[in-house]
Design a protein around this motif. Structure first.
Motif, PDB file in Angstrom:
ATOM      1  N   GLU A  77      -6.827 100.226 -58.110  1.00 42.92           N
ATOM      2  CA  GLU A  77      -6.105 100.426 -59.372  1.00 42.92           C
ATOM      3  C   GLU A  77      -6.936 101.397 -60.212  1.00 42.92           C
ATOM      4  O   GLU A  77      -8.163 101.413 -60.113  1.00 42.92           O
ATOM      5  CB  GLU A  77      -5.993  99.071 -60.092  1.00 42.92           C
ATOM      6  N   ASN A  78      -6.281 102.175 -61.052  1.00 40.65           N
ATOM      7  CA  ASN A  78      -6.980 103.234 -61.797  1.00 40.65           C
ATOM      8  C   ASN A  78      -8.031 102.671 -62.756  1.00 40.65           C
ATOM      9  O   ASN A  78      -7.916 101.555 -63.253  1.00 40.65           O
ATOM     10  CB  ASN A  78      -5.977 104.063 -62.599  1.00 40.65           C
ATOM     11  N   SER A  79      -9.019 103.497 -63.032  1.00 40.64           N
ATOM     12  CA  SER A  79     -10.094 103.110 -63.948  1.00 40.64           C
ATOM     13  C   SER A  79     -10.846 104.360 -64.389  1.00 40.64           C
ATOM     14  O   SER A  79     -11.029 105.287 -63.594  1.00 40.64           O
ATOM     15  CB  SER A  79     -11.062 102.168 -63.219  1.00 40.64           C
ATOM     16  N   ARG A  81     -13.626 103.768 -67.247  1.00 41.15           N
ATOM     17  CA  ARG A  81     -14.888 103.155 -67.679  1.00 41.15           C
ATOM     18  C   ARG A  81     -15.566 102.345 -66.572  1.00 41.15           C
ATOM     19  O   ARG A  81     -16.749 102.539 -66.287  1.00 41.15           O
ATOM     20  CB  ARG A  81     -14.629 102.206 -68.872  1.00 41.15           C
ATOM     21  N   THR A  82     -14.817 101.430 -65.987  1.00 38.67           N
ATOM     22  CA  THR A  82     -15.443 100.473 -65.066  1.00 38.67           C
ATOM     23  C   THR A  82     -15.975 101.179 -63.824  1.00 38.67           C
ATOM     24  O   THR A  82     -17.114 100.966 -63.405  1.00 38.67           O
ATOM     25  CB  THR A  82     -14.425  99.385 -64.683  1.00 38.67           C
ATOM     26  N   ARG A  83     -15.153 102.040 -63.229  1.00 35.81           N
ATOM     27  CA  ARG A  83     -15.578 102.703 -61.996  1.00 35.81           C
ATOM     28  C   ARG A  83     -16.790 103.607 -62.259  1.00 35.81           C
ATOM     29  O   ARG A  83     -17.761 103.613 -61.506  1.00 35.81           O
ATOM     30  CB  ARG A  83     -14.431 103.516 -61.384  1.00 35.81           C
ATOM     31  N   GLY A 290     -10.836  99.198 -74.032  1.00 31.89           N
ATOM     32  CA  GLY A 290     -10.325 100.479 -73.600  1.00 31.89           C
ATOM     33  C   GLY A 290      -9.504 100.311 -72.316  1.00 31.89           C
ATOM     34  O   GLY A 290      -9.690  99.338 -71.575  1.00 31.89           O
ATOM     35  N   PRO A 291      -8.614 101.239 -72.030  1.00 34.77           N
ATOM     36  CA  PRO A 291      -8.274 102.382 -72.861  1.00 34.77           C
ATOM     37  C   PRO A 291      -7.460 101.967 -74.091  1.00 34.77           C
ATOM     38  O   PRO A 291      -6.681 101.035 -74.032  1.00 34.77           O
ATOM     39  CB  PRO A 291      -7.424 103.251 -71.915  1.00 34.77           C
ATOM     40  N   ILE A 292      -7.669 102.698 -75.201  1.00 40.53           N
ATOM     41  CA  ILE A 292      -6.986 102.403 -76.465  1.00 40.53           C
ATOM     42  C   ILE A 292      -5.692 103.196 -76.543  1.00 40.53           C
ATOM     43  O   ILE A 292      -5.656 104.372 -76.191  1.00 40.53           O
ATOM     44  CB  ILE A 292      -7.870 102.814 -77.668  1.00 40.53           C
TER      45      ILE A 292
HETATM   46  N1   CP Z   1     -11.992  98.385 -69.785  1.00 40.89           N
HETATM   47  C1   CP Z   1     -11.647  98.871 -68.577  1.00 40.89           C
HETATM   48  O1   CP Z   1     -11.582  98.131 -67.572  1.00 40.89           O
HETATM   49  O2   CP Z   1     -11.350 100.195 -68.560  1.00 40.89           O
HETATM   50  P1   CP Z   1     -10.990 101.059 -67.276  1.00 40.89           P
HETATM   51  O3   CP Z   1      -9.610 100.641 -66.835  1.00 40.89           O
HETATM   52  O4   CP Z   1     -11.058 102.497 -67.708  1.00 40.89           O
HETATM   53  O5   CP Z   1     -11.983 100.740 -66.200  1.00 40.89           O
END
Ligand code: CP
Length: 339
Positions: A77-79, A81-83, A290-292
């Motif tokens: 699944e897209n990310s 921050r976390t990735r 996030g994302p906001i």
């Molecule tokens: N907070 C968070 O999990 O952001 P991402 O989906 O960008 O990883």
């Protein structure tokens, strides 16, 4: 593993991860959810993260803690921050990191999650960091990997996002120090939020004075009170005297049917503006994983305002993920913070 993501409904039975997360010495072996972990373990994650936070200020942003270990980031699944912060954290620990691009992997040819895991495991990896849209996927993988391989849940459906919860706890502790004095309000799409679930578990384990959720009934689980929270349906009463506000994104990708009026109406009732911030304590800390979506769950002036720690949350995510990976894979846990 659920076949479809209906998991936020009360019919979802969260997998019991308590038997599998700890090794025979009571140490973290997998990190799938904060639920049922001890206060000592959550505190240790934050303490080790604190010791790693200075690595970012070194001329060479690296410590040799996980040299020789191989970590695979497997994000179905897209990310953003976390990735990225998992990759940075692993690299700062000197591990070898492989990022699997699921869109261009053999998963697109129909290879199952388990066959993908077994294939990568045959390359002698030590840890999988997994994100998947289906609740329970990380737990399913953890049950099926070899005993020496660990799994960190980077977000599974609506179930859990344990490292997000821990970076949020770390951020709160840095600003407010003592959980036992804190009233924390989590606002928005509680129903679909793995972040909210994991934060509620973590806040209760760490002894927060009060955990509130504020949302329309359509975005609350029917069993919300059983999670150990006080439920509010309006910002004026819910925000009264709170120390920390955590805003959530409307997770439209997990919504089935019309749970909301228009986004404008949602913002009018539940969006955080400077006027509504006045209901809180004056030194309130404003957070968002996030994302906001600016103008939907919060005004841009609040997201960028003096009480916001949104970007500190991102920065803290690196140290917290370094801590979790070290506590699981590190060979010399007692001195690792001193390196
Ligand atoms: N907070 C968070 O999990 O952001 P991402 O989906 O960008 O990883």
């Amino acid at each position: 593993m659920s076949s479809s993501d209906q998991t936020a409904s009360t019919s979802f039975n969260a997998p019991d991860c308590s038997q599998i997360q700890l090794n025979e010495h009571g140490r973290l072996h997998h990190f799938l959810t904060p639920q049922n972990l001890s206060k000592d373990i959550l505190t240790e994650i934050m303490d080790v993260a604190e010791s790693f936070s200075s690595v970012a200020n070194q001329a060479v942003k690296k410590v040799p803690v996980l040299r020789g270990k191989t970590i695979v980031n497997l994000f179905f699944e897209n990310s953003t921050r976390t990735r990225t912060t998992f990759e940075l954290a692993a690299k700062r620990l000197s591990a070898d990191v492989i990022n699997i691009n699921v869109a261009t992997s053999a998963a697109s040819k129909g290879e199952s999650v388990l066959d993908t895991i077994r294939t990568l495991e045959a390359m002698q990896v030590d840890m999988f960091v997994v994100r998947h849209a289906d609740s329970g996927t990380a737990h399913f993988i953890a049950r099926n990997v070899a005993p020496h391989v660990s799994v960190i849940n980077a977000g599974d459906g609506s179930h859990a996002h344990p490292t997000q919860a821990m970076l949020d706890m770390f951020t709160i502790r840095r600003v407010k120090k003592d959980f036992s004095k804190l009233k924390v309000a989590i606002i928005g799409d509680i129903l679909h939020s793995r972040v909210a679930r994991s934060e509620i578990h973590a806040l209760n384990i760490l002894g927060a004075k009060e955990v509130r959720v504020i949302a329309p009934n359509t975005l609350l689980p029917i069993d919300a009170k059983a999670l150990g929270v006080t439920v509010f349906n309006d910002l004026e009463s819910g925000l009264d005297d709170v120390d920390v506000v955590i805003m959530l994104r409307l997770q439209r990708e997990r919504m089935h049917g019309a749970l909301l009026p228009s986004e404008n109406e949602y913002f009018d009732r539940f969006g955080l503006t400077e006027e509504k911030l006045a209901y809180t304590k004056s030194d309130v800390t404003v957070m968002h994983p996030g994302p906001i979506n600016r103008g939907v769950e919060m005004a841009a002036s609040v997201a960028d305002g003096p009480n916001s720690v949104v970007l500190q949350q991102v920065t803290n995510g690196i140290a917290v993920r370094m801590a979790v990976m070290t506590l699981i894979l590190g060979q010399n846990r007692q001195v690792v913070g001193a390196e």
